[in-house]
Design an enzyme around this catalytic site. Structure first.
Site: not given
Ligand SMILES: Cc1cc2nc3c(=O)[nH]c(=O)nc-3n(C[C@H](O)[C@H](O)[C@H](O)COP(=O)(O)OP(=O)(O)OC[C@H]3O[C@@H](n4cnc5c(N)ncnc54)[C@H](O)[C@@H]3O)c2cc1C
Ligand code: SF4
Length: 504
Positions: A441
């Site tokens: 996270h």
């Molecule tokens: C193993 C694991 C288990 C977890 N379990 C939980 C849980 O059970 N419950 C919970 O609430 N949270 C959990 N989390 C955390 C939660 O999934 C994340 O906090 C959340 O998904 C973050 O959302 P986000 O939109 O900020 O980023 P992300 O979900 O990381 O999405 C960002 C996306 O942007 C893409 N990206 C990055 N740079 C570029 C670029 N230059 N061009 C195009 N695309 C790009 C990436 O490939 C990615 O797909 C977990 C995380 C992990 C790793």
């Protein structure tokens, strides 16, 4: 599900020709932050282009074993390192749906006490993310993603034992609320649900965005934000096959996650005094144990039970089912003892504690153009880590474990009764090298706020330097939350979309 939208899907590994798109909004990143904004803006009638670096996976194609999943679905094989007094792997997904594809499906509302902390620090946030608006957004997330407590019939022993041990010690616990529909407890959430039961973004908001005519370019990497005279103009990207993609749009939303959104701003020469500063995370520590009866931790809900009684201390304990190959790789024995341990993997259990660390770090581009993260735990953080391990070990022994492996360097490898735990504080100093941690996270690298010196974005998610440029992911959080963040990220993303639409 995706067959109906093939006209709106573009596989970057096949796109070899330079291409320009016109849109009303371009969104980078398809995790909880990006998918939500894309869905809401497309639903409001805007022409939306969504760009995602990872590939599109269908449930039946997800790798069954954890090692392959790590290589295929996790960014840098799950090991971007935060450098500091304890190097910590920062784990993130890279796929259509972002990290939601490989997360544990745990769904926590943002606790009101955390929200109050945010508003106490910056009362102006009330205008954009006040409690009433945020609560309504979280209600919507819970309904859209089918969030509900894990029923006992799919819990499996690994989860039920955590409840049993916590009960014995009188510590508050509960079944985990998860975003799943028809979950059969196949224990593969972190490799991608093979039957599509997890209501991750690839199963929910992304298809909805496509149904509203959003266009998704996957296997395509955004390189920089196009801007002129303080106004956002679009995104320059490159497909996996090497073609230039230029998306021209007056609204640009970065949702590439807490490490990559600030990186894109750096690469676009959109500097700001606090860009990349204030990085926070929840370092996680785990323990394993052996029970007299089969646990089969790879069966049942991957994460179905949690201890909530220590949340106000900044410690949250969760059962965590791993694939057999991962479990085997954590065994410390060798020779005949290793053979015995592997033959008896069914008896092993694993739980983890997520720590609300007070430390703040930073993210900047490395010389290779990748995120360079600096982060050092404070003494308070180490105290919480040590306490989390102690309580987990006590709960595991109270649940009937015959042996517990606390994973503290230079201390008992194995405990069979709780007596030594009473001396943990005296015998294990708060030195980072004693512990192992990883973080899933990540927060706070492009924060929202009313002070343009301290925050990268105004309270309505718009960049202080560039009109029409927004960020909508965990980067915007004023601080970490002490609970699993996806529900809060999605709720804030709904409010971000609303703010964008109100400016339109
Ligand atoms: C193993 C694991 C288990 C977890 N379990 C939980 C849980 O059970 N419950 C919970 O609430 N949270 C959990 N989390 C955390 C939660 O999934 C994340 O906090 C959340 O998904 C973050 O959302 P986000 O939109 O900020 O980023 P992300 O979900 O990381 O999405 C960002 C996306 O942007 C893409 N990206 C990055 N740079 C570029 C670029 N230059 N061009 C195009 N695309 C790009 C990436 O490939 C990615 O797909 C977990 C995380 C992990 C790793
Ligand atoms: S526990 Fe299994 S069936 Fe349930 S959502 Fe996770 S992977 Fe799918």
């Amino acid at each position: 599900m995706y067959e109906s939208y093939s006209a709106n899907l573009f596989d970057g590994s096949l796109l070899k020709k330079t291409h320009t798109e016109q849109a009303d909004a371009v969104v980078v990143g398809s995790g909880p932050g990006g998918a939500t904004v894309a869905r809401d803006l497309a639903g409001a009638g805007l022409r939306v282009v969504l760009i995602e670096e990872g590939r599109l996976w269908l449930p039946q194609d997800f790798p069954a074993d954890a090692w392959t999943a790590n290589a295929e679905l996790y960014r840098n094989v799950g090991a971007t390192l935060a450098m500091g007094n304890l190097p910590i792997p920062l784990v993130q997904g890279c796929a259509v749906g972002g990290t939601s594809v490989i997360n544990g499906a745990i769904s926590w509302r943002l606790p009101q006490d955390i929200h109050q902390e945010w508003l106490a620090t910056d009362p102006a946030l009330e205008q954009s993310i006040g409690w009433t608006a945020l609560s309504e957004a979280m209600d919507r997330v819970e309904s859209d993603l089918h969030i509900h407590p894990t029923p006992p019939e799919i819990s499996g022993p690994n989860n039920l034992l955590l409840g049993k041990g916590a009960d014995a010690l009188g510590i508050a616990h509960r079944p985990i609320y998860r975003n799943v529909k028809g979950c059969r407890g196949l224990g593969r959430c972190m490799q991608g649900c093979p039957e599509g039961h997890k209501m991750s973004m690839d199963r929910t908001y992304i298809p909805e965005a496509l149904a509203h005519n959003a266009r998704l370019f996957y296997s395509t990497t955004a390189l920089r934000v196009l801007h002129q005279d303080g106004k956002a103009q679009g995104i320059q990207a490159i497909t996996k096959a090497g073609a230039n993609l230029r998306v021209l749009a007056p609204r640009v939303v970065l949702a590439a996650g807490a490490l990559h959104s600030p990186l894109l701003l750096w690469k676009s020469r959109l500097r700001h005094p606090s860009l990349g500063q204030g990085f926070q995370c929840h370092p996680g520590v785990g323990i394993t144990g052996r029970f007299p009866n089969p646990v089969r931790m790879w069966e049942g809900a991957t994460q179905g039970h949690e201890v909530i009684g220590l949340r106000h201390e900044g410690i949250k304990i969760e059962a965590l089912g791993f694939d057999m190959a991962f479990v085997a790789s954590r065994l410390k024995s060798f020779g005949p003892a290793l053979t015995d341990d592997i033959a008896n993997l069914v008896f092993w259990s694993n739980w983890g504690a997520a720590i609300r660390a007070e430390a703040r770090g930073s993210v900047r581009p490395s010389w290779r153009g990748q995120p360079h993260v600096r982060f050092s735990l404070t003494q308070n953080d180490l105290f919480k880590i040590r306490r989390g391990i102690r309580v987990m070990a006590e709960i595991m022994l109270a649940a009937g474990a015959t042996a517990v492996y606390p994973g503290i360097y230079g201390w008992h490898d194995k405990l069979s009764d709780p007596a030594p735990l009473a001396h943990l504080e005296q015998e294990v100093p708060l030195h980072p090298k004693r512990f192992n941690a990883l973080a899933t996270h990540l927060f706070g690298t492009c924060r929202l706020g009313s002070n343009p010196q301290l925050a990268v974005l105004d309270p309505f998610f718009q960049s202080y330097t560039t009109q029409g440029l927004f960020v909508s992911d965990a980067s915007v959080f004023p601080s970490n939350t002490g609970v699993n963040p996806q529900t809060s990220i999605i709720a804030l993303a709904h409010l971000c979309a609303l703010a964008i639409l109100q400016r339109t």
